[in-house]
Design an enzyme around this catalytic site. Structure first.
Site, PDB file in Angstrom:
ATOM      1  CE  LYS A 122      -4.114   0.730  -0.271  1.00 15.87           C
ATOM      2  NZ  LYS A 122      -5.566   0.068  -0.538  1.00 15.87           N
ATOM      3  CG  ASP A 162      -6.662   3.326  -1.833  1.00 12.70           C
ATOM      4  OD1 ASP A 162      -7.445   4.044  -0.711  1.00 12.70           O
ATOM      5  OD2 ASP A 162      -7.215   2.345  -1.572  1.00 12.70           O
TER       6      ASP A 162
END
Length: 441
Positions: A122, A162
């Site tokens: 991430k 995202d």
């Protein structure tokens, strides 16, 4: 495991989001570890909860006034035992190492649950794209890739979008990656269809959430048709989950943003959702939806959980649903909750759900549709193919139904399975076996 958790908290005392995610995972897999003591060897748990690599760098860029700006960017390459690191990039002022570490840990279990050959990572930056021109966003993306391209590739690390990173941003990031790497490969997912993207990628997380919810309902001989659904958020996940729920016969009564909640007692429809997309693209708030349409009320500063519903779908952000919200949902007769965001329910809220008759599905299982279709995009890129919407949708539904079966396998397949334990154990089991098979690295 209490000693390990204590060590984690002492090492990074300010990483409260990561502590919450780690504690939930350790508690969920404790019973399974008692039955499989071999998984306690080789420091496996300590390695699982420590990123393989954290990359931090500055991103200097020039705004439209000619001023030099500097942001921080990170990439947490959490676990590569199952494949290349896979996970999104987030652009938001709240981005820090704590938030990204918790997201990367959740991503590790989520990616394993899909059954696809995907590791987990991430990343992102504390850059806020709101109010920035296209030229500024492009320059920021290009500046970020000037450093990050060294650390990624189709078989190394494959980012996606995202929060704050949509198809536009992915396009700018990918374009700079292509120039610097001198290659055109599947090093990004969430791309435009014009250069290697997959159909249904924007819809995937929301659609996958509804497919998982339908599996939950079917297991109880119920259906989504005629259910009243409360949804939080107004972004991609929330809108597409609402659209699919409406398509399946449900009545969706709420959406929300940082300013408040809109409530439609008779239900939202496609025209409402189209208007929400337009309003959010313009930077407006949901209060405008209430101004444009009759039968919709806006509640300033309120959350969706005060309204009666049978199904709750939190799709906004982490820890948005607190203990009082959980009690209100239970008292109002909500029977199913599936997380469309990552860890949107606090630990206290989850405890309320587990003590009630509500069925609770964590995001690591229920919102895996996005990464599932990202994996399918990687497959299409590697094979130089482009699949139809029907083919991608069929594969997405199959993956979500398979995740549901894996949750039942370890969470009980009776009338009230423990989806949190089932998801955690099923994902952990796959990663743990891969890690043990590859030695201490």
């Amino acid at each position: 495991m209490s000693a390990l958790l204590k060590e984690i908290k002492q090492r990074d005392p300010h990483h409260t989001h990561f502590h919450q995610a780690a504690e939930s995972l350790l508690n969920s897999v404790s019973g399974y570890l008692d039955q499989h003591p071999e998984l306690r060897t080789q420091g496996l748990l300590a390695r699982l909860l420590e990123p393989e690599r954290v990359i931090r760098f500055r991103v200097p860029w020039v705004d439209d006034q000619g001023e030099v700006r500097v942001n921080r960017a990170y990439r947490v390459q959490m676990n590569g035992a199952l494949g290349p690191y896979k996970g999104g990039l987030r652009f938001h002022p709240s981005v820090n190492l704590d938030v990204l570490s918790f997201l990367a840990l959740e991503q590790t279990i989520k990616n394993a649950l899909t059954g696809l050959p995907l590791g987990a990572g991430k990343g992102g930056a504390d850059f806020d794209p709101k109010g920035r021109s296209d030229a500024e966003i492009m320059r920021f993306c290009q500046a970020l890739m000037a450093e990050f391209h060294h650390h990624m590739g189709p078989d190394i690390d494959v980012p996606a979008g995202d929060m704050g990173v949509g198809m536009r941003e992915v396009g700018y990031l990918f374009g700079m990656y292509r120039k610097l790497s001198r290659s055109f490969g599947g090093a990004f997912t969430g791309k435009s269809l014009d250069f290697g993207g997959s159909v249904l990628r924007p819809e995937a997380t929301g659609y996958g959430l509804i497919y998982f919810l339908q599996s939950m309902l079917t297991h109880q001989n119920e259906s989504l048709s005629d259910k009243t659904v409360a949804v939080s958020g107004a972004g991609n996940v929330a809108r597409h989950a609402a659209a699919k729920a409406i398509e399946e016969g449900a009545t969706v009564v709420t959406l929300s943003d940082s300013r408040g909640t809109v409530h439609a007692p008779e239900g939202l429809d496609d025209a409402h959702l189209d208007a929400v997309a337009r309003i959010k693209a313009d930077g407006g708030g949901l209060d405008r939806l209430a101004e444009e349409f009759d039968g919709i009320e806006h509640y300033q500063g309120e959350r969706p959980w005060r309204f009666d519903c049978q199904v709750a779908l939190p799709c906004a952000t982490e820890n948005e649903l607190e203990e009082d919200d959980a009690r209100r949902l239970v008292d109002n007769g909500c029977r199913w909750l599936a997380e469309g965001a990552n860890m949107p329910c606090t630990a206290a809220a989850v405890a309320v759900f587990k003590d009630s008759d509500m069925l609770y599905a964590p995001g690591k299982a229920a919102n895996a549709g996005g990464v599932a279709v990202s994996g399918l995009e990687m497959s299409q890129n590697s094979r130089r193919e482009s699949w139809s919407a029907g083919e991608v949708d069929r594969r997405l539904r199959d993956i979500m139904e398979r995740i549901h079966r894996r949750c039942l396998e370890h969470g009980g397949d009776d009338a009230r399975p423990d989806y949190l334990t089932g998801a955690s154990v099923a994902g952990f089991q796959r990663v743990a076996r891969a890690m043990l098979g590859q030695g201490i690295i």
